[in-house]
Design a protein around this motif. Structure first.
Motif, PDB file in Angstrom:
ATOM      1  N   ARG A 384       0.897  -1.222   0.122  1.00 60.31           N
ATOM      2  CA  ARG A 384       0.055  -0.069   0.181  1.00 60.31           C
ATOM      3  C   ARG A 384       0.904   1.208   0.050  1.00 60.31           C
ATOM      4  NH1 ARG A 384      -2.851  -3.271   4.001  1.00 60.31           N
ATOM      5  NH2 ARG A 384      -2.094  -2.084   5.600  1.00 60.31           N
ATOM      6  N   HIS A 400      -1.823  -0.712  10.718  1.00 58.63           N
ATOM      7  CA  HIS A 400      -1.182  -2.037  10.335  1.00 58.63           C
ATOM      8  C   HIS A 400       0.400  -2.049   9.973  1.00 58.63           C
ATOM      9  CE1 HIS A 400      -5.380  -2.700   9.592  1.00 58.63           C
ATOM     10  NE2 HIS A 400      -5.304  -3.275  10.885  1.00 58.63           N
ATOM     11  N   ARG A 403       2.458  -0.882  12.697  1.00 57.72           N
ATOM     12  CA  ARG A 403       2.730  -1.935  13.720  1.00 57.72           C
ATOM     13  C   ARG A 403       4.260  -2.608  13.135  1.00 57.72           C
ATOM     14  NH1 ARG A 403      -2.910  -5.247  14.963  1.00 57.72           N
ATOM     15  NH2 ARG A 403      -4.079  -3.174  15.774  1.00 57.72           N
TER      16      ARG A 403
ATOM     17  N   HIS B  95      -2.162 -15.431   4.200  1.00 56.11           N
ATOM     18  CA  HIS B  95      -1.622 -13.838   4.579  1.00 56.11           C
ATOM     19  C   HIS B  95      -1.654 -12.959   3.522  1.00 56.11           C
ATOM     20  CE1 HIS B  95       1.369 -11.055   6.097  1.00 56.11           C
ATOM     21  NE2 HIS B  95       2.022 -10.963   4.916  1.00 56.11           N
ATOM     22  N   LEU B  99      -3.103  -8.911   3.915  1.00 62.71           N
ATOM     23  CA  LEU B  99      -2.790  -7.843   3.325  1.00 62.71           C
ATOM     24  C   LEU B  99      -4.146  -7.013   2.504  1.00 62.71           C
ATOM     25  CD1 LEU B  99       0.645  -9.058   1.703  1.00 62.71           C
ATOM     26  CD2 LEU B  99       0.275  -7.840   3.888  1.00 62.71           C
ATOM     27  N   GLY B 102      -6.595  -5.616   4.906  1.00 61.76           N
ATOM     28  CA  GLY B 102      -5.896  -4.440   5.786  1.00 61.76           C
ATOM     29  C   GLY B 102      -6.215  -2.961   4.787  1.00 61.76           C
ATOM     30  N   ARG B 136      -0.010 -14.877  14.786  1.00 54.24           N
ATOM     31  CA  ARG B 136       0.871 -13.870  14.405  1.00 54.24           C
ATOM     32  C   ARG B 136       0.307 -12.813  13.284  1.00 54.24           C
ATOM     33  NH1 ARG B 136       4.317 -18.434  14.986  1.00 54.24           N
ATOM     34  NH2 ARG B 136       4.098 -19.146  12.939  1.00 54.24           N
ATOM     35  N   GLU B 139      -1.333 -10.127  14.930  1.00 57.55           N
ATOM     36  CA  GLU B 139      -0.237  -8.841  15.448  1.00 57.55           C
ATOM     37  C   GLU B 139      -0.569  -7.658  14.155  1.00 57.55           C
ATOM     38  OE1 GLU B 139       3.679  -9.979  16.027  1.00 57.55           O
ATOM     39  OE2 GLU B 139       4.051  -7.856  15.982  1.00 57.55           O
ATOM     40  N   TRP B 140      -0.718  -8.402  13.115  1.00 58.29           N
ATOM     41  CA  TRP B 140      -0.811  -7.377  11.860  1.00 58.29           C
ATOM     42  C   TRP B 140      -2.183  -6.682  11.811  1.00 58.29           C
ATOM     43  CZ3 TRP B 140       1.941  -6.677   6.900  1.00 58.29           C
ATOM     44  CH2 TRP B 140       3.061  -7.125   6.822  1.00 58.29           C
ATOM     45  N   ILE B 141      -3.406  -7.560  12.022  1.00 61.67           N
ATOM     46  CA  ILE B 141      -4.550  -7.242  11.709  1.00 61.67           C
ATOM     47  C   ILE B 141      -5.487  -7.042  12.682  1.00 61.67           C
ATOM     48  CG2 ILE B 141      -5.382  -9.568  11.093  1.00 61.67           C
ATOM     49  CD1 ILE B 141      -5.647  -6.739   8.676  1.00 61.67           C
ATOM     50  N   GLY B 142      -5.201  -7.746  13.787  1.00 59.08           N
ATOM     51  CA  GLY B 142      -6.327  -7.584  14.991  1.00 59.08           C
ATOM     52  C   GLY B 142      -6.411  -6.384  15.301  1.00 59.08           C
ATOM     53  N   ASP B 143      -7.668  -6.402  16.060  1.00 58.77           N
ATOM     54  CA  ASP B 143      -8.301  -5.073  16.866  1.00 58.77           C
ATOM     55  C   ASP B 143      -9.000  -5.791  18.012  1.00 58.77           C
ATOM     56  OD1 ASP B 143     -11.252  -5.053  14.451  1.00 58.77           O
ATOM     57  OD2 ASP B 143     -10.644  -6.574  16.192  1.00 58.77           O
ATOM     58  N   ARG B 165       2.696 -10.334  21.586  1.00 58.57           N
ATOM     59  CA  ARG B 165       3.232  -9.290  20.574  1.00 58.57           C
ATOM     60  C   ARG B 165       1.621  -8.937  20.131  1.00 58.57           C
ATOM     61  NH1 ARG B 165       8.563 -10.093  17.602  1.00 58.57           N
ATOM     62  NH2 ARG B 165       7.317  -8.872  15.993  1.00 58.57           N
ATOM     63  N   ALA B 169       0.601  -4.968  20.153  1.00 59.94           N
ATOM     64  CA  ALA B 169       0.341  -4.072  18.982  1.00 59.94           C
ATOM     65  C   ALA B 169      -1.034  -3.704  18.979  1.00 59.94           C
ATOM     66  CB  ALA B 169       0.560  -5.100  17.507  1.00 59.94           C
ATOM     67  N   ILE B 170      -1.891  -4.311  19.233  1.00 66.20           N
ATOM     68  CA  ILE B 170      -3.367  -3.725  19.509  1.00 66.20           C
ATOM     69  C   ILE B 170      -3.535  -2.711  20.631  1.00 66.20           C
ATOM     70  CG2 ILE B 170      -5.789  -4.434  20.146  1.00 66.20           C
ATOM     71  CD1 ILE B 170      -5.124  -7.355  18.919  1.00 66.20           C
TER      72      ILE B 170
END
Lengths: 415, 312
Positions: A384, A400, A403, B95, B99, B102, B136, B139-143, B165, B169-170
């Motif tokens: 992005r 994201h 992070r 994965h 992306l 996201g 994992r 860690e990228w996308i969680g809320d 982790r 991150a959240i």
């Protein structure tokens, strides 16, 4: 009631340990007195991370110190693959034992990059000066922590890439830097393109890799260190570690700081960063670094920096490379420009150790360069377009992506 | 949302062959008379990612199948260490969805995706590898919707690191989960919970940090003292200073750093007297040549605070 603005911790740190000019920390070898050798003699050195570039990095450190009239004796070497041969006298497998030694003054760091920040920080906390291999860090927050530590402890940090020293002697580059840092250029039309030579395919990681038994001589837990714990595979160690986000960031991290450090110096970007980052890339793998096309990075002053892998997809062809010249300044500003001083010579690591003034490739400058690489990689990993605030050092409007810029570490390790 | 049922296995199979697979196919094509080799175990190899538009279309097809399709995709993920591992493709495609959803304009799909992952991370029927992978991804996308399920994993040594982790991150609403985990955790999970509370600068954990500063485990002590330094409570000054008197050299290096961090935080917060106390202590106790550099930092800071005397 008058409101007082509370000083932030960073303000306090900057004020009390301002970038070397008035700082009078004197290393032990200068002090004289019982047990200490005079400055013309020899420092104690250590190499942490002895594979690949490690010995070369130590050699650079030795030459630089010699160039400043200081000797260096190697007292210790350390590598996590030496569980079977560490004697904890001259050979170590745990860098903490090396840093505990009070006879070591300077440390060369040649480990994989996921350890660069933490070992640099720990070495400076232990009173050592540091020459650290590139890339300086694995993610953005690490670089800020290294720069803060160098200031707090008054230590010398030099990144293991030296292209800016050549630019510092190049009249054309110096003119560009002078124009860019003059404050007189109303809008920068400059475009710098780094095309090819980024080893994207060469330093791609593996998929379908079956975990294997950990070799008995390797401390895998310490190797993984602050990164996410993954099962052992030989491709994750020894040069090919470059292919994994856990330890590096592909060819862009390997070669990027070499390519970009001269550019960030020349274009006067040692204290700032891009504000817009746009990638052209396929979807990235979550563990293995892979192919990408190009990344365009724009600064607030209009400067454009492009990284074009020349290994995937269409080339970046939006503009041609363009420098800046005195003609880009308004006529009424050209006389003011001529009156400005020229950029100062950069100090080598050896000169910095001797004078206790910042090295040319100091932590702040190196952090700003490697931040460009990390932003490019974050854009590649998310696919992005991103916006970045170079003052707060956060990615704006994309939680994201942010992070990835600021990652937690695996305990007990932390920044 | 589900309007059709996509063939997940067929979509997964559209992910590219690896470089080594392509080489093997090319070699076989050049020797058509040779008998085809039996299918071999997967071999570690580089690969070229798919065309981005093609990957997006595959992702959209899976998302169109709703939760059932996502669960089916997750069910195809295998542990590379297991005998039934075939290839990277299902995990990679999952994965790719992380992306894809996201992106700012994918809120509805992002909700579906996160909720599905959350529902699966506690699924004991899935291999630990798959659950770890999903954690994992969070860690990228969680809320906020992910934190309760992640919190349950903080006392499981298989997942506590990755769950921590993801929670860090959240950020929002997670501190209570770490406090609860610390009360129950042992071994590695205890260190992870304590250090996470230090990362979060949780004032309610100051008692745990004070207790941890004298723990029998060095890593717990270091995490606790670091936590106190980050909290910057004046009451913790004696504890942090005492910790920095250890003879263990690595611990002394790190606890001295905690002293400096605490002093900076106190000074920045207007607690000059407490900061002076720390710097004075370091100046007076770091007289040995090997630690003179610390004394000099303290001296400089005291000078800035207007409490210095010339270094002799």
């Amino acid at each position: 009631m008058k409101k007082h603005r509370l000083v932030t911790r960073r303000d306090f740190l900057k004020g009390s340990l301002a970038a070397g000019t008035a700082f009078s920390l004197v290393p032990r070898h200068v002090l004289g007195g019982e047990g200490f050798t005079p400055p013309s003699e020899t420092l104690g050195g250590a190499l942490i991370g002895c594979g690949g570039r490690g010995p070369g990095t130590y050699s650079e450190m030795t030459k630089s110190l010699q160039g400043a009239g200081l000797g260096l004796t190697k007292l210790a070497e350390c590598d996590v693959r030496w569980l079977d041969r560490a004697d904890n006298k001259t050979r170590y497998s745990d860098f903490r034992r090396v840093l505990e030694r009070t006879d070591i003054d300077a440390v060369a760091i040649g480990t994989p990059p996921h350890w660069h920040a933490l070992i640099s920080i720990a070495a400076m906390e232990a009173g050592k000066d540091v020459l650290c291999e590139k890339p300086m860090t694995r993610f953005i927050a690490e670089g800020r922590a290294v720069a803060d530590t160098a200031r707090r402890y008054g230590r010398i940090f030099q990144i293991g890439t030296f292209g800016r020293f050549s630019e510092n002697k190049n009249p054309r580059s110096l003119l560009t830097r002078k124009i860019m840092t003059s404050g007189l250029l109303k809008k920068c039309e400059g475009v710098a393109i780094k095309r090819g030579g980024l080893k994207v395919k060469e330093w791609s990681g593996y998929v379908n890799a079956r975990p294997q038994a950990v070799p008995p001589s390797l401390d895998w837990d310490l190797y993984v260190g602050p990164s996410q714990f993954k099962p052992y595979h030989p491709h994750r160690v020894g040069g090919t570690h470059r292919g994994y986000w856990d330890y590096e960031g592909g060819g862009l991290c390997d070669m990027g700081q070499h390519a970009l450090d001269p550019l960030t110096y020349t274009w006067g970007k040692d204290h700032t960063g891009p504000v817009e980052i746009e990638p052209h890339t396929p979807p990235a793998h979550h563990e293995a670094c892979g192919m990408w096309g190009w990344v365009e990075l724009k600064y607030a002053d209009g400067f454009t920096l492009v990284l074009d892998s020349a290994e995937w997809g269409d080339a970046w062809e939006r503009k041609k490379s363009r420098g800046v010249s005195v003609e880009d300044l308004a006529p009424e500003d050209r006389d003011k420009f001529k009156a400005l001083p020229d950029p100062e010579p950069l100090r080598t690591f050896g000169e910095a150790v001797k004078t206790r003034l910042p090295a040319g490739g100091n932590a702040e400058a190196a952090h700003r360069t490697v931040t460009v690489i990390h932003l490019a990689n974050i854009a590649i990993r998310t696919g992005r377009k991103l916006r970045f605030d170079p003052e707060k050092e956060v990615i704006v409007g994309d939680e994201h992506a942010n992070r990835i810029a600021h990652q937690p570490m695996r305990p007990p390790w932390h920044l | 949302m589900a309007t059709s049922k996509p063939n997940i296995a067929e979509l997964v199979a559209q992910m590219p062959a690896t470089d080594k697979e392509k080489e093997a196919l090319k070699a076989a094509a050049q020797q058509p008379d040779q008998p085809k080799p039996k299918s071999e175990e997967p071999v570690g190899s580089k690969f070229d990612a798919p065309d981005p538009d093609a990957a997006r279309r595959i992702g959209d097809a899976i998302l169109a199948g709703g939760r059932a399709s996502l669960v089916e995709l997750i069910g195809l993920i295998r542990d590379p260490a297991s005998e039934d591992f075939q290839d990277y493709k299902a995990e990679y495609l999952c994965h790719c969805l992380t992306l894809q959803v996201g992106a700012p304009d994918r809120a509805e799909h992002r909700r579906l995706f996160i909720d599905t992952l959350v529902s699966q991370i506690g699924n004991d029927a899935l291999p630990a590898h798959t659950r770890g992978f999903l954690v994992r991804e969070l860690e990228w996308i969680g809320d906020g919707a992910a934190i309760t399920a992640l919190g349950r994993l903080l006392t499981d040594e298989r997942f506590c690191d990755d769950a921590a982790r993801a929670l860090l991150a959240i950020k929002e609403g997670v501190v209570e989960l770490f406090r609860k985990a610390l009360a129950q955790a042992a071994g590695r999970c205890r260190l992870v919970a304590l250090q996470s509370l230090a990362v979060l600068r949780d004032p309610a954990s100051s008692g745990e940090f004070l207790k941890g500063a004298t723990d029998g485990n060095r890593e717990i002590r270091l995490a606790a003292v670091w936590g106190l330094a980050r909290l910057a409570a004046a009451e913790s000054v004696p504890t942090v200073l005492k910790a920095a008197e250890t003879r263990d050299t690595w611990e002394r290096i790190k606890t001295t750093q905690a002293c400096l961090l605490l002093a900076e935080n106190l000074a920045a917060g207007g607690r000059k007297t407490d900061a002076v106390k720390i710097y004075t202590h370091l100046r007076d106790t770091r007289a040995a040549p090997k630690e003179r550099y610390v004394r000099e930092i303290a001296d400089k800071a005291l000078e800035k605070l207007g409490a210095g005397r010339k270094l002799t």
